[in-house]
Design an enzyme around this catalytic site. Structure first.
Site, PDB file in Angstrom:
ATOM      1  N   SER B  46       0.882  -1.163   0.169  1.00 49.04           N
ATOM      2  CA  SER B  46       0.119   0.134  -0.010  1.00 49.04           C
ATOM      3  C   SER B  46       1.066   1.318   0.150  1.00 49.04           C
ATOM      4  O   SER B  46       1.771   1.374   0.893  1.00 49.04           O
ATOM      5  CB  SER B  46      -1.176  -0.085   1.386  1.00 49.04           C
ATOM      6  OG  SER B  46      -1.930   0.991   1.047  1.00 49.04           O
ATOM      7  N   GLU B  47       0.802   2.257  -0.978  1.00 51.28           N
ATOM      8  CA  GLU B  47       1.715   2.930  -1.227  1.00 51.28           C
ATOM      9  C   GLU B  47       1.840   4.124   0.020  1.00 51.28           C
ATOM     10  O   GLU B  47       2.747   4.995  -0.053  1.00 51.28           O
ATOM     11  CB  GLU B  47       1.522   3.997  -2.669  1.00 51.28           C
ATOM     12  CG  GLU B  47       0.395   4.580  -2.905  1.00 51.28           C
ATOM     13  CD  GLU B  47      -0.764   3.946  -3.230  1.00 51.28           C
ATOM     14  OE1 GLU B  47      -0.945   2.644  -3.285  1.00 51.28           O
ATOM     15  OE2 GLU B  47      -1.802   4.723  -4.066  1.00 51.28           O
ATOM     16  N   ASN B  48       0.987   4.124   0.646  1.00 46.69           N
ATOM     17  CA  ASN B  48       0.825   5.103   2.029  1.00 46.69           C
ATOM     18  C   ASN B  48       1.838   4.442   2.993  1.00 46.69           C
ATOM     19  O   ASN B  48       2.186   5.170   3.941  1.00 46.69           O
ATOM     20  CB  ASN B  48      -0.376   5.552   2.496  1.00 46.69           C
ATOM     21  CG  ASN B  48      -1.212   4.481   2.851  1.00 46.69           C
ATOM     22  OD1 ASN B  48      -1.040   3.301   2.093  1.00 46.69           O
ATOM     23  ND2 ASN B  48      -1.564   4.327   3.923  1.00 46.69           N
ATOM     24  N   GLY B  49       2.642   3.328   2.546  1.00 51.15           N
ATOM     25  CA  GLY B  49       3.730   2.812   3.600  1.00 51.15           C
ATOM     26  C   GLY B  49       3.155   1.698   4.382  1.00 51.15           C
ATOM     27  O   GLY B  49       3.652   1.587   5.643  1.00 51.15           O
ATOM     28  N   SER B  88       8.485   3.668   0.486  1.00 52.30           N
ATOM     29  CA  SER B  88       7.277   3.151  -0.454  1.00 52.30           C
ATOM     30  C   SER B  88       7.648   3.320  -1.797  1.00 52.30           C
ATOM     31  O   SER B  88       7.384   2.305  -2.644  1.00 52.30           O
ATOM     32  CB  SER B  88       6.297   3.936   0.185  1.00 52.30           C
ATOM     33  OG  SER B  88       5.162   2.999  -0.392  1.00 52.30           O
TER      34      SER B  88
END
Lengths: 234, 225
Positions: B46-49, B88
């Site tokens: 998930s690109e938010n981390g 990320s």
């Protein structure tokens, strides 16, 4: 050395009209919400805000937008906010859309003394217009600039009096990056702890990056969308 | 009425291979997680981390400090981890994410994708999509074949601002699957139940060729559904 300020309002005492501010947070997760409220209360305007998003109409950075305090937003995603859309389409608000990974790297580089870097992101799109394109190993890359700002405001889960910070779960996001790239970095923490309480191996942001620490007064901790698994059938 | 979104997601999930690191966009792509083929174990980024994203939390168990890129609460499986946004996207651009699934407004025969802005109408921003298109090894576009007004989303040439140039590898709709090959462009490989080759031709503005081994009735609702 004591970097602790007595309140969020005190911690932002020298943020004036026209300031540029890096703000941590992703959507409504990990926002420096107390410092944002203090900026709102202070009424400073013509701000340039660099942050992945701009909150919703009622929460987070959205309250600054709604009050007309923002001159320019530098963000990757600004949906979910009607005020933003209206101000942007009316030409009241300047907007620079930056791909999220490019934004993160620009802030990282700003804080790390790297003035520019090359990324494959956005090659061949509108965002490449006017930017240097250079080929490395047969692939094209865009040059992007590092970002620094007058101030950084970040949220951490725990912090000590020297500004050592620990973030929690996905509330980390842009916070540690922003903390490195503000001329003055202000951290609000959910739990202010004594020096020595944080395990040095587990510190995410070493205190030398942080100029001011404040115990966050009040946390609403919004969840933007509630998605849960269905209840089991009775 | 067949559930078009889940038909697309179920077919898209068949692209997954055991052990892959994948990223799911918002909307139909998120549903791909509900259709994991048996024996296929993937790691969700998930690109938010976060990596190791698990199922949605139980009611009232959401943690505001633990969300996905769409702002919805998530869970993390054992072995998952959290990290900052620069890390990320280092994972994404550095080639550590095998596959991404994204929706779109338009996609064309050169693999161009336009998904983030309708000029003068919709201002949202690209979020992490541009980095994902540039960085993920395989880009799967998962979308309804036509927009609400009936126009093909698979267009001759994208007219909206591009999110990525030449980045689409596979297009999966409720009607068909197209795969792009070097020097050939998109090849129609599968047609869903209920559609003919002529139907696909009639609703597709994008240039493509039909595979010699095109599979008819390859996926979609079972008869009677």
């Amino acid at each position: 050395m004591n970097k602790v300020f007595p309140s969020s309002e005190a911690a932002i005492f020298d943020i004036e009209d026209g300031a540029s501010i890096l703000a941590g947070g992703f959507g409504l997760c990990g926002n420096p919400e107390n410092l944002i409220r203090a900026l709102h209360k202070k009424g400073v305007k013509d701000l340039t805000i660099i942050s992945n998003n701009c909150g919703t109409d009622e929460y987070g950075l959205g309250i600054l937008l709604k009050a007309g305090q923002v001159k320019k937003m530098v963000s990757s995603y600004v949906g979910e906010n009607k005020n933003f859309e209206r101000q942007y389409l009316n030409g009241e608000l300047e907007v620079e859309l930056v791909p999220q990974g490019t934004l993160a790297e620009r802030i990282r580089c700003g804080g790390a003394g790297i003035p520019a870097f090359y990324t494959p992101t956005a090659v061949g799109t509108m965002l490449a217009e006017g930017k240097e394109v250079r080929e490395f190993d047969g692939r094209q890359y865009l040059m992007e600039r590092g970002i620094r700002a007058d101030f950084a405001i970040v949220n951490a889960w725990k912090g000590d009096r020297l500004g050592n910070l620990v973030y929690r779960k996905t509330a980390r996001n842009f916070n540690p990056l922003c903390a490195t790239a503000g001329k003055i970095a202000i951290a609000e923490v959910e739990h202010l702890v004594e020096v020595g309480e944080l395990d040095p191996d587990l510190v995410h942001t070493p205190g030398i990056y942080v100029d001011r620490v404040v115990q966050g007064e009040f946390y609403e901790k919004w969840i933007e969308r509630r998605t849960v698994r269905p209840r089991p059938q009775a | 009425m067949p559930d078009i979104k889940n038909i697309i997601a179920a077919r898209a999930a068949r692209e997954l291979k055991d052990g892959q690191v994948i990223n799911l966009g918002i909307g139909i792509p998120t549903l791909v997680a509900n259709h994991m083929p048996p024996g296929v174990d993937v790691v969700i980024h998930s690109e938010n981390g976060a990596v190791g994203v698990g199922p949605a939390p139980e009611p009232l168990c959401g943690d505001p400090d633990r969300g996905n890129a769409g702002g919805a609460p998530i869970t993390l499986i054992a072995g998952g981890s959290y990290f900052d946004s620069a890390t990320s996207f280092g994972m994404i651009r550095g080639g550590h994410v095998d596959m991404t699934f994204l929706g779109t407004l338009q996609v064309d025969g050169e693999g161009n994708i336009a998904s983030y802005e309708i000029p003068g109408k919709l201002v949202a921003g690209m979020g992490g999509a541009m980095d994902l298109l540039a960085g993920a090894k395989t880009v799967n576009v998962v979308t309804e074949h036509c927009s609400k007004d009936g126009a093909s989303k698979l267009v001759k040439k994208c007219t909206f601002p591009l999110t990525g140039a030449g980045e689409a590898d596979v297009i999966i709709t409720e009607r068909a699957v197209f795969r792009r090959y070097p020097g050939k462009g998109f090849v129609l490989e599968e047609v869903a139940r209920g559609y003919t080759l002529d139907d696909i031709a009639a609703c597709t503005d994008m240039d493509y060729v039909v595979s010699d081994t095109v599979q008819l009735e390859a996926f979609g609702p079972e008869p009677g559904e």
